[in-house]
Design an enzyme around this catalytic site. Structure first.
Site: not given
Ligand code: EPU
Length: 420
Positions: A22-23, A117, A122, A306, A398
């Site tokens: 998915k990701n 969420c 996030r 995850d 999802r």
């Molecule tokens: N963070 C910030 N600011 C930002 C972005 C991230 O503070 O602008 C923080 C987040 O709050 C978190 C950390 O950085 O503490 C890492 O978050 P990341 O940005 O890596 O998460 P994401 O990109 O929103 C993706 C996956 C998630 C997975 C996370 C961590 C996708 C579409 N989603 O989310 O997948 O948990 O990386 O590996 O790639 C899932 O599939 O169930 C899912 C939630």
């Protein structure tokens, strides 16, 4: 609303084919916005999040067709709109992935700011700061991120305080057509990012540092459509390995990549689960008792957040104390209260959960709160004695492609009941 019912306590035997990630698929689908033409994507899983991002692309002017069950063709000749509405973003935060490509292609993007969420606040501040560094002007108005660029994006150095997966992906997609060189420091290294880099390189982008935390993008003048296969879903793979560990049995997973789960392999082996990795397959056997283990969630190659909810269900079936440190999302313990309904003994203290394994669970009525929490309840249900009834399973749809069908095929007594 549909429910999933599970008669637990049966061991699992047979073979399961893993779907595409998915990701991995979500950013690659977003990347098709970068240039006109028809892109071909193989090994696309059938999921609600994929339908959501395709719906979003259609609102922007793209068209798509499924050539077969897992092959998508996306045409992005006529991208004229630049808005990702609240209606779409609130159902899927990954909609924010259109920010980078739209800004690059049209010089304009308006994307609803995702709210909090079930797993944490996030924020998307890294995405906005990174795009500002590349020359975008960003305003927040009426709940939307309104980004504009005059005279094209320009390369710069971007540093992430914490490696962000979608943040890194957005920066890559914005930088490939920017003028000059962009360096992304402390970039995320998840395999899904390498999958996106392969797609962008196939389109003609110049990116160095694949699989490292320092990515160097040399902007090019134009891109062409590409063909790419989505990598196997390492979280689906991990979920099923843990499921066999919890329920017991002997199952071979095919079409997967064992190299993408280094930390999980280590932990499952310490737990007493036998794993045999082939080139594209994994055999998992569990017959004896389970030992307690500790985990700390970390960015890749650390233990994935995850899989935290799923491994917690396994810990309840061990005998001994296991400790989880959740370091990525501050609120990712919503499954604890539901596991407790099944007889689990779990204490939460801030970002730490202490699981006292009792070697058993009892079936109960439980409620799914997010995608991975739903998978954790399915695992608990497979291992538990008696009947488990899971409501709100739309969360599972999802991100898991036919989990019920796949588990039934290896002998689980699991079925879905349509909502009234
Ligand atoms: N963070 C910030 N600011 C930002 C972005 C991230 O503070 O602008 C923080 C987040 O709050 C978190 C950390 O950085 O503490 C890492 O978050 P990341 O940005 O890596 O998460 P994401 O990109 O929103 C993706 C996956 C998630 C997975 C996370 C961590 C996708 C579409 N989603 O989310 O997948 O948990 O990386 O590996 O790639 C899932 O599939 O169930 C899912 C939630």
């Amino acid at each position: 609303m549909d429910k999933i019912l599970i008669e637990g306590g049966r061991s699992l035997q047979g073979e399961i084919k893993i779907s595409g990630a998915k990701n991995g698929a979500l950013p690659i689908i977003a990347a098709t916005l970068l240039c006109p033409g028809t892109h071909t994507i193989y090994n696309v899983p059938e999921l609600r999040d994929i339908r959501t991002i395709l719906q979003l692309l259609v609102t922007l002017g793209a068209t798509w067709e499924r050539i077969d069950k897992h092959t998508l063709k996306i045409n992005s000749d006529n991208i004229t709109e630049y808005e990702a509405s609240y209606e779409l973003v609130k159902t899927m935060r990954a909609s924010v992935l259109v920010l980078g490509p739209l800004l690059s292609r049209l010089g304009r993007a308006r994307v609803s700011l995702p709210g909090g969420c079930a797993i944490g606040a996030r924020p998307i501040d890294f995405h906005m700061q990174g795009l500002q560094k590349l020359g975008a002007q960003i305003e927040l108005e009426q709940g939307y991120v309104d980004a504009k660029v005059f005279g094209g994006l320009r390369g710069n150095t971007i540093y992430f305080d914490i490696p962000s997966v979608t943040g890194t992906e957005n920066m890559l997609m914005a930088a490939v057509l920017a003028e000059g060189t962009t360096i992304i420091k402390n970039a995320a290294k998840e395999p899904e990012i390498a999958n996106l880099i392969d797609m962008l390189s196939g389109m003609g982008a110049k990116i160095e540092g694949r699989d490292t935390d320092r990515l160097i993008v040399q902007g090019v003048k134009s891109l062409k459509p590409a063909e790419i296969a989505i990598i196997p879903d390492r979280i689906e793979t991990g979920t099923l390995l843990i499921a066999v560990g919890a329920a017991g049995g002997d199952v071979t997973l095919t079409n997967c990549n064992p190299a993408h789960l280094p930390s999980l392999f280590e932990k499952l082996r310490n737990c007493g689960i036998y794993l045999e990795a082939g080139e594209r397959s994994i055999r998992v056997i569990r017959s004896g008792p389970l030992k307690n283990i500790d985990i700390k969630t970390m960015p890749y190659p650390g233990f994935p957040t995850d899989l935290q909810a799923q491994i917690m269900a396994l810990m309840t079936m061990t005998e001994g104390l296991s400790v989880i440190h959740e370091n990525i999302f501050e609120n990712r313990f919503m499954h604890v209260a539901e596991l407790r309904r099944m007889g689990a003994d779990i204490m939460v203290d801030g970002g730490k959960a202490i699981v006292k394994g009792l070697g058993k669970l009892d079936g109960a009525q439980v409620m799914a709160t997010d995608l991975r929490a739903s998978a954790s309840l399915v695992i608990a249900g497979l291992a538990a004695r008696g009947l488990t009834e899971i409501s709100r399973v739309y969360h599972l749809d999802r991100g898991y492609d036919d989990l019920v069908g796949k588990l039934s095929a290896v002998g689980a007594k699991i079925w879905r009941e349509p909502g009234k």
